[in-house]
Design an enzyme around this catalytic site. Structure first.
Site, PDB file in Angstrom:
ATOM      1  N   GLU A 115       0.419   5.189  -2.739  1.00 48.44           N
ATOM      2  CA  GLU A 115       1.214   4.193  -2.006  1.00 48.44           C
ATOM      3  C   GLU A 115       2.515   3.980  -2.762  1.00 48.44           C
ATOM      4  O   GLU A 115       2.547   3.936  -3.987  1.00 48.44           O
ATOM      5  CB  GLU A 115       0.523   2.820  -1.927  1.00 48.44           C
ATOM      6  CG  GLU A 115      -0.584   2.705  -0.934  1.00 48.44           C
ATOM      7  CD  GLU A 115      -1.200   1.301  -0.890  1.00 48.44           C
ATOM      8  OE1 GLU A 115      -0.469   0.302  -1.090  1.00 48.44           O
ATOM      9  OE2 GLU A 115      -2.418   1.216  -0.679  1.00 48.44           O
ATOM     10  N   GLU A 144      -6.874  -0.383  -5.410  1.00 47.36           N
ATOM     11  CA  GLU A 144      -6.314  -1.463  -6.242  1.00 47.36           C
ATOM     12  C   GLU A 144      -7.365  -2.507  -6.625  1.00 47.36           C
ATOM     13  O   GLU A 144      -7.248  -3.693  -6.261  1.00 47.36           O
ATOM     14  CB  GLU A 144      -5.166  -2.148  -5.509  1.00 47.36           C
ATOM     15  CG  GLU A 144      -4.018  -1.235  -5.144  1.00 47.36           C
ATOM     16  CD  GLU A 144      -2.790  -1.993  -4.642  1.00 47.36           C
ATOM     17  OE1 GLU A 144      -2.873  -3.216  -4.429  1.00 47.36           O
ATOM     18  OE2 GLU A 144      -1.732  -1.353  -4.467  1.00 47.36           O
TER      19      GLU A 144
HETATM   20  C1  BGP Z   1      -0.787  -2.818  -1.695  1.00 47.07           C
HETATM   21  C2  BGP Z   1      -2.013  -2.786  -0.829  1.00 47.07           C
HETATM   22  C3  BGP Z   1      -1.751  -2.662   0.626  1.00 47.07           C
HETATM   23  C4  BGP Z   1      -0.459  -3.245   1.136  1.00 47.07           C
HETATM   24  C5  BGP Z   1       0.707  -3.104   0.153  1.00 47.07           C
HETATM   25  C6  BGP Z   1       1.921  -3.928   0.474  1.00 47.07           C
HETATM   26  O1  BGP Z   1      -1.012  -3.618  -2.813  1.00 47.07           O
HETATM   27  O2  BGP Z   1      -2.870  -1.719  -1.190  1.00 47.07           O
HETATM   28  O3  BGP Z   1      -2.882  -3.115   1.301  1.00 47.07           O
HETATM   29  O4  BGP Z   1      -0.616  -4.434   1.748  1.00 47.07           O
HETATM   30  O5  BGP Z   1       0.325  -3.418  -1.156  1.00 47.07           O
HETATM   31  O6  BGP Z   1       1.862  -5.181  -0.135  1.00 47.07           O
HETATM   32  P1  BGP Z   1       1.895  -6.527   0.672  1.00 47.07           P
HETATM   33  O7  BGP Z   1       1.105  -6.303   1.901  1.00 47.07           O
HETATM   34  O8  BGP Z   1       1.265  -7.531  -0.208  1.00 47.07           O
HETATM   35  O9  BGP Z   1       3.337  -6.807   0.926  1.00 47.07           O
END
Ligand code: BGP
Length: 457
Positions: free
Chosen positions: A360, A162
């Site tokens: 993801e 990302e």
């Molecule tokens: C994505 C990232 C992760 C993870 C996930 C969940 O953007 O790659 O690292 O954290 O989001 O989001 P958040 O942790 O901001 O709730």
């Protein structure tokens, strides 16, 4: 109905070094920022309070196996491997990653490795982070060292996770260090990230390794409120800025011409060197990881832009709250399952149907302990979330989209940046005090789905 997936479909989950490992000597921007402003982090919990993968990697890999993962993505910590970013390699880090990679393979779990997941070594940030081309060179050296050390066994590499997020968080919207608000600097960071990516791809190709190299992008389909040309234009610009600013360089080897024209007209383009375009063209990938959490809905702006305010993407659109949208209220993100299909169809029709997988997808929920039944979190909402997305992914595959797998975020509840442990995402519940791990109902559902390569709905 039974949903079956292609043979050798990748079933697994993703995590990252900083969010899981703990115990690290090399300092990252997160350690530095947390030491200075702990109040920025939910309940004052910082990046050293993790699920302690550094100690528990072996038993955690057993849990991955118990969940029938055939693949698993995590990242290497640049700051652990090379604490000052550019100097000596830390032999303990080499041992640690060798052990993790070997154990995964031993257990029949294919390692997918990311090189940069938001964790800039502080020493690199001190010289300007991604704004400085020396950091781009240092990253390329780090990537090459990783390929040399682990490239005989790791066959699926990702240069960045990302990459738009550190741009947004660090240089536009104030949720990552260094908390700058400046579009031109943000554009420079984004541009240099693409150059760093391309240099890593070049190094990988030059080494003639057996595997493949790609990148993980969070693609947020941009939906206009209506088909009114003003709304459509707003959605197009949001798409250019947040998706195509990385998608086009890595799949087509060049930036979208209308993005360049737009930024040029506002004098927001980064400084380019003549040799950059040839390098960017070399950065075309073999495999795209797609992170999908939420769509982006936009409409034409309702008000005029304040010319005194900093130049921002929102000069061109307003965010649109669609009536009746389904929300994950804990994270504040809309849940829209067809988005995963729209992404795949877009890749198929406009980008030559590249090899890709969902790297993801996930749902962070607060206070999951209230769902405990007989000692286990009954997270039926997460099973509904996954199966809902998988049905749309299945439809995409049945229509010819080249999607090779599905990884969930995440394996064990982990530290989520500024949200720390507010929202839990794991297949496995983590008790932060005791470090006890307990499989949630979704973990069992996923294990069965992976084993059968199908599920019923
Ligand atoms: C994505 C990232 C992760 C993870 C996930 C969940 O953007 O790659 O690292 O954290 O989001 O989001 P958040 O942790 O901001 O709730």
């Amino acid at each position: 109905m039974k949903y079956s997936f292609p043979e050798h479909f990748w079933w697994g989950s993703a995590s990252s070094a900083l969010q899981t490992e703990g115990t690290r000597e090399g300092q990252t921007t997160w350690d530095y920022w947390f030491a200075r402003e702990p109040n920025r982090f939910h309940n004052g919990v910082g990046p050293q309070q993790t699920s302690t993968f550094y100690q528990h990697w072996k038993t955690d890999i057993q849990l991955l196996k118990q969940l029938n993962h055939n693949s698993f993505r995590t990242s290497i910590s640049w700051a652990r491997l090379i604490p000052d970013g550019i100097g000596e390699v830390n032999p303990q880090a080499v041992d640690f990653y060798n052990q993790v990679i070997d154990e995964l393979i031993e257990q029949g779990i294919t390692p997918f490795i990311t090189l940069f997941h938001f964790d800039m070594p502080m020493a690199m940030q001190e010289i300007g982070g991604w704004e400085n081309r020396d950091v781009v060179e240092a990253y390329a050296r780090y990537a090459q060292i990783c390929f040399e050390l682990f490239g005989d066994r790791v066959l699926h590499w990702f240069t960045f996770n990302e990459p738009i997020v550190p741009v947004e968080g660090g240089y536009l919207y104030d949720f990552h260090y260094p908390n700058v608000v400046d579009f031109r600097r943000a554009a420079t960071v984004a541009y240099h990230t693409v150059l760093a990516h391309a240099l890593a791809v070049r190094a990988y190709r030059a080494g003639h390794y057996a595997g493949e190299i790609g990148i993980v992008l969070n693609l947020t389909p941009s939906y206009p409120r209506s088909q009114n040309p003003a709304d459509v234009k707003a959605a197009h610009i949001a798409d250019l800025m947040f998706n195509r600013s990385f998608l086009d360089p890595v799949l087509r080897g060049e930036y979208p011409a209308d993005l360049v024209t737009l930024l040029k007209s506002y004098d927001q383009l980064p400084a380019c060197k003549p040799e950059d375009s040839a390098l960017i063209a070399e950065g075309k990938i073999d495999l795209l990881g797609v992170n999908y959490y939420q769509p982006r809905r936009v409409k034409c702006r309702d008000s005029a832009v304040n010319p005194q305010a900093p130049f921002m993407p929102e000069w061109f659109f307003d965010n649109y709250e669609m009536p009746g949208r389904k929300m994950n209220p804990y994270r504040g993100w809309e849940i829209y399952e067809p988005g995963i299909y729209d992404i795949l169809v877009n890749l198929r029709d406009n980008y030559g149907n590249p090899r890709c997988f969902i790297s993801e997808n996930g749902m962070g929920v607060e206070n999951e302990k209230r769902f405990i039944e007989n000692g286990q979190i009954n997270d039926q909402y997460r099973i509904d979330f996954i199966s809902g997305h998988l049905t749309w992914l299945h439809k995409g595959i049945s229509e010819g989209c080249n999607c090779l797998g599905y990884h969930m975020w995440t394996f064990i509840d982990n530290w989520s940046w500024c949200n720390a442990y507010k929202n839990r995402y794991g297949f496995i519940q983590l008790d932060l005090d005791t470090q006890q791990r307990t499989v949630k109902k979704s973990g069992e559902w996923f294990a069965a789905t992976s084993l059968n390569n199908s599920f019923d709905k």
